[in-house]
Design an enzyme around this catalytic site. Structure first.
Site, PDB file in Angstrom:
ATOM      1  N   LYS A 170       2.680 -19.193 -54.693  1.00  0.00           N
ATOM      2  CA  LYS A 170       3.579 -18.182 -54.140  1.00  0.00           C
ATOM      3  C   LYS A 170       3.502 -18.173 -52.617  1.00  0.00           C
ATOM      4  CE  LYS A 170       5.214 -16.305 -57.912  1.00  0.00           C
ATOM      5  NZ  LYS A 170       6.656 -16.424 -58.240  1.00  0.00           N
ATOM      6  N   ASP A 206       7.060 -21.255 -54.347  1.00  0.00           N
ATOM      7  CA  ASP A 206       8.068 -20.261 -54.736  1.00  0.00           C
ATOM      8  C   ASP A 206       8.027 -19.072 -53.774  1.00  0.00           C
ATOM      9  OD1 ASP A 206       9.728 -18.462 -56.000  1.00  0.00           O
ATOM     10  OD2 ASP A 206       8.530 -18.304 -57.834  1.00  0.00           O
ATOM     11  N   GLU A 232      11.241 -23.100 -54.283  1.00  0.00           N
ATOM     12  CA  GLU A 232      11.973 -22.208 -55.188  1.00  0.00           C
ATOM     13  C   GLU A 232      12.395 -20.914 -54.500  1.00  0.00           C
ATOM     14  OE1 GLU A 232      10.210 -21.862 -59.065  1.00  0.00           O
ATOM     15  OE2 GLU A 232      10.679 -19.731 -59.211  1.00  0.00           O
ATOM     16  N   GLU A 258      16.310 -18.007 -61.516  1.00  0.00           N
ATOM     17  CA  GLU A 258      15.763 -16.943 -62.360  1.00  0.00           C
ATOM     18  C   GLU A 258      16.536 -15.641 -62.206  1.00  0.00           C
ATOM     19  OE1 GLU A 258      11.878 -17.194 -60.162  1.00  0.00           O
ATOM     20  OE2 GLU A 258      11.872 -15.041 -60.518  1.00  0.00           O
ATOM     21  N   ASP A 281      16.176 -18.292 -67.051  1.00  0.00           N
ATOM     22  CA  ASP A 281      15.112 -17.707 -67.875  1.00  0.00           C
ATOM     23  C   ASP A 281      15.749 -17.261 -69.183  1.00  0.00           C
ATOM     24  OD1 ASP A 281      13.374 -15.660 -69.061  1.00  0.00           O
ATOM     25  OD2 ASP A 281      12.228 -15.776 -67.199  1.00  0.00           O
ATOM     26  N   HIS A 308      12.783 -20.992 -66.032  1.00  0.00           N
ATOM     27  CA  HIS A 308      11.814 -20.033 -65.502  1.00  0.00           C
ATOM     28  C   HIS A 308      11.155 -19.326 -66.687  1.00  0.00           C
ATOM     29  CE1 HIS A 308      10.967 -15.795 -64.119  1.00  0.00           C
ATOM     30  NE2 HIS A 308      10.347 -16.465 -63.173  1.00  0.00           N
ATOM     31  N   GLU A 333       7.076 -24.047 -67.239  1.00  0.00           N
ATOM     32  CA  GLU A 333       6.401 -23.155 -66.303  1.00  0.00           C
ATOM     33  C   GLU A 333       5.389 -22.356 -67.118  1.00  0.00           C
ATOM     34  OE1 GLU A 333       8.751 -20.319 -64.028  1.00  0.00           O
ATOM     35  OE2 GLU A 333       6.988 -19.894 -62.795  1.00  0.00           O
TER      36      GLU A 333
HETATM   37 MG    MG Z   1      10.184 -17.784 -59.181  1.00  0.00          MG
END
Ligand code: MG
Length: 380
Positions: A170, A206, A232, A258, A281, A308, A333
């Site tokens: 992240k 991401d 991402e 997502e 997702d 996602h 993922e």
């Molecule tokens: Mg994400």
């Protein structure tokens, strides 16, 4: 076989600690599951994205009365009719997460009725296992950047030691109101992880749409030094022009999806080259029906669909069925953040085998819910 009952099942569990991404702190996990029961008692499970209350109300007040008496075997017709009915009823707002949960439950039920895995009904099983990447490396509740870096590096090394050949971390700390760090620190997190895990590990990052356009480009150029597989959600999902410009401007491929739903939500950005990887997702893009259609749309534009996944054991199971049937070279993922509902709700939890995750070939979405664990997690 008629559908007899449709229920929303809210579940929740507090976590021992909290962790952050660019948007928020996460200190609990909560989901709205959907349970659809056929006239012979066969049960299908689904899961909705997002806060429980809204999904629950839509399912209980609107979808359940609408769905009772419909045929289990008409899954895609039901999906299209329900989409139409929801749009008409809610006007400009389409409660897509509720629809997604119902769609997943119907595929589960349909597969069980026929005694085949959902993937066989979604185009066939192209693979028995799917390579997995470890999603995690959120930011702990600590008071220095060095401590954040140490935590995410230690976590990354742990995933590689556990067998993962691919990781995603992240970034976007600059957006979080309680983190006094900028984009340079974000890049430093990626650099530190790359240095710790070596060049053979696939590394993606991401930002959870943390950046403005200029910052995203600066970060994107900097990430190219660390062989980042994809970048991402660099910017807000609604800024399609920005995605198109950015994906052309930086070397690292841009990923996203997502926050987009249905074929229509992906059509323009995929056609115009705004993403190199499309990430619907199943719990928020319109269920397994829409995910399959999005994957086909992406494939038609030479874009890989990489779903996602950040849900409970139900979402994970449904995503694996989608992944079995997705063309190209998808990856799972595999969320590794603390989540007892993901780990304990299923009788047979999904686990890494080598660098991949085997795809269950049980009927439906292949998840057996532990009734005692479900009772423990119930939040109603
Ligand atoms: Mg994400």
């Amino acid at each position: 076989m008629e559908i007899e009952d449709v229920e929303a099942v809210p579940i929740r569990r507090e976590l021992d600690g909290r962790f952050a991404n660019a948007q928020k702190w996460i200190g609990s996990r909560e989901y709205c599951l959907v349970r659809v029961t056929a006239a012979d008692g066969t049960v299908g499970w689904g899961e909705c994205w997002g806060p429980v209350a809204g999904n629950r109300e839509v399912i209980e007040e609107y979808v359940a009365p609408w769905l009772r008496g419909r045929e289990v075997e008409g899954v895609e017709q039901v999906h299209d009719d329900l989409r139409f009915a929801l749009r008409s009823s809610y006007h400009s707002y389409l409660p897509v997460s509720a629809l997604s949960g119902v769609d997943i439950a119907l595929w589960d039920l349909y597969g069980k009725r026929l005694g085949v895995p959902a993937a066989e009904l979604l185009g066939g099983r192209r693979r028995e296992a799917v390579p997995a990447y470890a999603t995690g490396h959120f930011w702990p509740d600590v008071d220095s950047f060095e401590a954040v870096r140490e935590s995410v590096v230690e976590e990354a090394v742990g995933h590689v030691e556990a067998g993962f050949g691919a990781l995603k971390n992240k970034i976007g700390m600059t957006r979080h109101p309680e983190f006094p760090y900028g984009w340079e620190e974000d890049v430093e997190l990626v650099r530190a992880i790359r240095e710790a895990v070596g060049d053979d590990v696939l590394l993606a990052t991401d930002a959870n749409h943390a950046y403005d356009r200029a910052t995203a480009e600066r970060v994107g150029h900097a990430l190219a030094d660390f062989d980042v597989h994809f970048f991402e959600e660099p910017i807000e999902p609604r800024r399609l022009d920005g995605y198109v410009d950015l994906n052309a401007a930086i070397e690292v491929p841009v990923a996203g999806g997502e926050c987009w739903a249905f074929e229509g939500g992906f059509e323009e950005v995929v056609r115009r080259g705004g993403v190199a990887y499309a990430q619907p997702d199943v719990t928020s893009a319109g269920g397994l029906t829409a995910t399959r259609r999005i994957a086909a749309l992406a494939a038609a534009h030479n874009v890989q669909c990489l779903p996602h996944v950040f849900g409970s054991a139900v979402a994970l199971a449904a995503s694996l069925q989608a992944l079995a049937a997705i063309p190209g070279d998808p990856m799972l993922e595999f969320d590794r953040t603390p989540n007892p509902i993901r780990d304990e709700l299923a009788v047979d939890p999904v686990e890494l085998d080598g660098t991949s995750v085997p795809i269950p070939d049980r009927p439906g979405i292949g998840v057996e819910i532990d009734p005692d664990v479900l009772a423990e997690f119930r939040a109603d």
